[in-house]
Design an enzyme around this catalytic site. Structure first.
Site, PDB file in Angstrom:
ATOM      1  N   GLN A  76      44.043  37.069  43.662  1.00 14.24           N
ATOM      2  CA  GLN A  76      42.835  37.159  44.477  1.00 14.24           C
ATOM      3  C   GLN A  76      42.674  36.009  45.467  1.00 14.24           C
ATOM      4  OE1 GLN A  76      40.441  38.114  40.694  1.00 14.24           O
ATOM      5  NE2 GLN A  76      39.316  39.224  42.259  1.00 14.24           N
ATOM      6  N   ARG A  93      38.849  27.550  35.805  1.00 18.62           N
ATOM      7  CA  ARG A  93      39.689  28.580  35.212  1.00 18.62           C
ATOM      8  C   ARG A  93      40.468  29.275  36.319  1.00 18.62           C
ATOM      9  NH1 ARG A  93      38.157  34.474  33.865  1.00 18.62           N
ATOM     10  NH2 ARG A  93      40.080  35.113  32.853  1.00 18.62           N
ATOM     11  N   HIS A 131      46.386  37.676  34.631  1.00 18.77           N
ATOM     12  CA  HIS A 131      45.214  38.277  35.291  1.00 18.77           C
ATOM     13  C   HIS A 131      45.728  39.407  36.192  1.00 18.77           C
ATOM     14  CE1 HIS A 131      40.806  37.318  36.398  1.00 18.77           C
ATOM     15  NE2 HIS A 131      41.082  38.450  37.011  1.00 18.77           N
ATOM     16  N   ASN A 158      43.457  38.368  30.676  1.00 23.87           N
ATOM     17  CA  ASN A 158      42.136  38.622  31.229  1.00 23.87           C
ATOM     18  C   ASN A 158      41.838  40.114  31.181  1.00 23.87           C
ATOM     19  OD1 ASN A 158      39.706  37.865  32.935  1.00 23.87           O
ATOM     20  ND2 ASN A 158      40.656  39.434  34.229  1.00 23.87           N
ATOM     21  N   ASN A 174      33.837  38.071  29.597  1.00 23.69           N
ATOM     22  CA  ASN A 174      33.418  38.294  30.984  1.00 23.69           C
ATOM     23  C   ASN A 174      32.295  39.317  30.947  1.00 23.69           C
ATOM     24  OD1 ASN A 174      35.524  36.646  31.683  1.00 23.69           O
ATOM     25  ND2 ASN A 174      36.747  38.233  32.701  1.00 23.69           N
ATOM     26  N   TYR A 190      29.043  41.163  33.201  1.00 21.07           N
ATOM     27  CA  TYR A 190      28.410  41.343  34.509  1.00 21.07           C
ATOM     28  C   TYR A 190      27.137  42.168  34.500  1.00 21.07           C
ATOM     29  CZ  TYR A 190      32.421  39.197  36.789  1.00 21.07           C
ATOM     30  OH  TYR A 190      33.358  38.291  37.202  1.00 21.07           O
ATOM     31  N   TRP A 192      31.923  33.349  38.266  1.00 20.04           N
ATOM     32  CA  TRP A 192      32.858  34.116  39.085  1.00 20.04           C
ATOM     33  C   TRP A 192      32.186  34.385  40.408  1.00 20.04           C
ATOM     34  CZ3 TRP A 192      37.921  35.209  38.661  1.00 20.04           C
ATOM     35  CH2 TRP A 192      38.438  35.977  39.716  1.00 20.04           C
ATOM     36  N   GLU A 226      38.833  41.275  46.376  1.00 14.78           N
ATOM     37  CA  GLU A 226      38.168  41.925  45.242  1.00 14.78           C
ATOM     38  C   GLU A 226      38.850  43.272  44.928  1.00 14.78           C
ATOM     39  OE1 GLU A 226      36.245  41.094  42.835  1.00 14.78           O
ATOM     40  OE2 GLU A 226      35.862  43.126  42.134  1.00 14.78           O
ATOM     41  N   TRP A 227      40.137  43.187  44.553  1.00 12.92           N
ATOM     42  CA  TRP A 227      40.901  44.336  44.081  1.00 12.92           C
ATOM     43  C   TRP A 227      40.752  45.548  45.007  1.00 12.92           C
ATOM     44  CZ3 TRP A 227      44.072  41.817  41.258  1.00 12.92           C
ATOM     45  CH2 TRP A 227      43.630  40.746  40.478  1.00 12.92           C
ATOM     46  N   PHE A 250      31.923  37.507  46.086  1.00  9.96           N
ATOM     47  CA  PHE A 250      31.440  37.035  44.782  1.00  9.96           C
ATOM     48  C   PHE A 250      31.328  35.509  44.730  1.00  9.96           C
ATOM     49  CE2 PHE A 250      32.593  41.170  42.942  1.00  9.96           C
ATOM     50  CZ  PHE A 250      31.740  41.272  41.846  1.00  9.96           C
TER      51      PHE A 250
HETATM   52  C1  GAL Z   1      36.405  40.941  36.707  1.00  4.29           C
HETATM   53  C2  GAL Z   1      37.747  40.374  37.077  1.00  4.29           C
HETATM   54  C3  GAL Z   1      37.743  39.474  38.265  1.00  4.29           C
HETATM   55  C4  GAL Z   1      36.751  39.857  39.336  1.00  4.29           C
HETATM   56  C5  GAL Z   1      35.418  40.296  38.755  1.00  4.29           C
HETATM   57  C6  GAL Z   1      34.437  40.881  39.764  1.00  4.29           C
HETATM   58  O1  GAL Z   1      36.571  42.183  36.098  1.00  4.29           O
HETATM   59  O2  GAL Z   1      38.319  39.659  36.001  1.00  4.29           O
HETATM   60  O3  GAL Z   1      39.054  39.394  38.735  1.00  4.29           O
HETATM   61  O4  GAL Z   1      37.278  40.704  40.249  1.00  4.29           O
HETATM   62  O5  GAL Z   1      35.569  41.246  37.755  1.00  4.29           O
HETATM   63  O6  GAL Z   1      34.684  42.234  39.977  1.00  4.29           O
END
Ligand code: GAL
Length: 460
Positions: A18, A75, A119, A164, A293, A295, A412, A419-420, A428
């Site tokens: 990333q 990290r 990751h 991860n 993790n 969210y 994060w 972002e993938w 973020f």
């Molecule tokens: C997680 C992931 C991160 C980041 C984050 C926000 O799932 O480990 O790489 O992208 O979400 O989407």
């Protein structure tokens, strides 16, 4: 003002693909994410990690920015294909040098490195030659790669995270196909997950057997949203519990209890692989801390077959297997990912983990949010992100005051990044990145975070 414990770990997090860029520089081999993002239509607006934040060249500047914030820990992840271009055998010394320099730079700045071994950026050769996480060879290849990292970096790195979010690898990579390697199936996720867990366990055993003199700790990071029962009915309560088991207990039960949750065995039958007695023994107790993790939160209801939320992102598994219908409260605020902001969900999840796994030490290895940020006169006024962190960190403070052993929190992310599948459309970061000039600017939330760290409190 409520304070965190004295030794609370305040950190920020990133991952190799990333932020690094340098996708083919200095001997790095291709990863499945290099390949996946080169396929038209997979990534929003055709984004790739070829350059990303160019952290590969700018890491000293980035460490300085972290130091300015006063973070105690950072990290990051190692790109397997940078240190082993084909995933096995050959070592790329220039790749080793890069991480070695980064680690030294962090230590000079008094920032503790927390290193994730995987990751998601699997060396492409392992996907093509060994079927990636579907083949059994991956377990030994991962252990050999982990061994290389312990050997070369373990004199300075004392905090390791093997994987991860294996849930994402399994579900989004092998179930829904929206992440690399882009496969869709309702059985492959369970097979990939099985090998992910075994690879994790083997690496931890190896670390403990051969590197105990390094006196470090090692664990795994899993992701989980909170699932709140939609109503007080027994059926909805059971649905919420089942959703959490398919999401988090899928990966945590083998490590903390030695096997998959009973509800998964019942519902999946032959699609869920079995662990042998020797494997169960190898897995048990292989995490020195509970990496989490977290969210967001959703309501969970019993799915009577008419559910409208089948297969949405965040469904915690192949939804049909769980019979859980997920939904949102229309009063919840949403981030730019459409993830609901629900701090009390974080506290409830921490309590669920505390109870189910016998009071482990928990580290939140990621928490954060995406918003539409704009740079105006050199500043980014991301009040919403500031409010988000304040809310979640206050929920953490409450959890700690109720006896939960939460030891640290990593935001994060340190900076905006790739972002993938969303490419560069979701920000973020605590630092704004201009993806044309690659200039970094601390956002208002970064300045708040700095105060919070200095005062060791979320009440700032
Ligand atoms: C997680 C992931 C991160 C980041 C984050 C926000 O799932 O480990 O790489 O992208 O979400 O989407």
């Amino acid at each position: 003002m409520e304070k965190f414990p004295k030794d609370f770990i305040w950190g920020t997090a990133t991952s190799s693909y990333q932020i690094e860029g340098g996708a083919a520089l200095d001997g790095k081999g291709p990863s499945i994410w290099d390949a996946f993002s080169s396929i038209p239509g997979k990534i929003f607006e055709g984004g790739t990690g070829d350059v990303a934040c160019d952290h590969y060249h700018k890491f000293k500047e980035d460490v300085q920015l972290m130091k300015n914030m006063g973070v105690k820990a950072y990290r990051f992840s190692i790109a397997w294909a940078r240190v082993m271009p084909t995933g096995k055998d050959t070592v790329n010394e220039k790749g080793i040098q890069f991480y070695s320099d980064l680690i030294d730079e962090l230590l000079k700045a008094d920032i503790t490195p927390w290193v994730t071994l995987y990751h998601w950026d699997l060396p492409l050769a392992l996907q093509l030659e060994d079927d990636g996480w579907l083949g059994t060879a991956i377990v030994d290849h991962f252990a050999a790669y982990a061994n290389l990292c312990f050997e070369r970096f373990g004199d300075r790195v004392k905090n390791w995270i093997t994987l991860n979010e294996p849930w994402v690898v399994a579900i989004l990579g092998y179930g829904q196909g929206v992440f690399a390697p882009g496969r869709t199936s309702n059985s492959e996720p369970y097979l990939a997950a099985h090998h992910l867990i075994l690879a994790h366990a083997k690496a931890v055993n190896l670390y403990r057997e051969n590197y105990s003199y390094q006196a470090g700790q090692i664990g795994i990071t899993n992701n989980c949203d909170w699932r709140e029962p939609l109503t007080d009915s027994q059926q909805d309560k059971a649905a919420a519990e089942r959703a959490l088991e398919f999401f988090l207990a899928w990966f945590a039960d083998p490590i903390y209890k030695g096997d998959y949750p009973a509800v998964m065995k019942e519902r999946l039958g032959e699609r869920l692989p079995n662990f042998s007695a020797a494997e169960k023994e190898m897995m048990l107790g292989t995490s020195d801390f509970f990496g989490l993790n977290h969210y967001t939160t959703m309501y969970a209801a019993h799915d009577d077959g008419t559910g409208k939320n089948q297969n949405v992102y965040g469904n915690g598994g192949i939804s049909e297997d769980q019979a859980v219908d997920l939904s949102l409260d229309k009063n919840w605020k949403l981030t730019n990912m459409n993830w609901a902001v629900v701090p009390w969900g974080c506290k409830k999840l921490l309590a669920w983990i505390d109870e189910r796994y016998g009071q482990p030490e928990i580290i939140i290895t990621e928490n954060g949010c995406a918003y539409v940020d704009e740079l105006v006169d050199g500043e980014v006024d991301d009040q919403e992100r500031l409010d988000f962190y304040k809310g979640y960190l206050q929920a953490c403070q409450q959890a700690i005051s109720e006896g939960i052993k939460l030891k640290g929190f990593f935001a994060w992310s340190f900076m905006d990044n790739f972002e993938w599948a969303s490419g560069y459309s979701k920000r973020f970061g605590l630092h704004y990145v201009d993806f044309e000039t690659l200039e970094r600017t601390p956002k208002k939330s970064a300045l708040w975070f700095k105060d919070a760290i200095a005062q060791n409190s979320a009440d700032v």
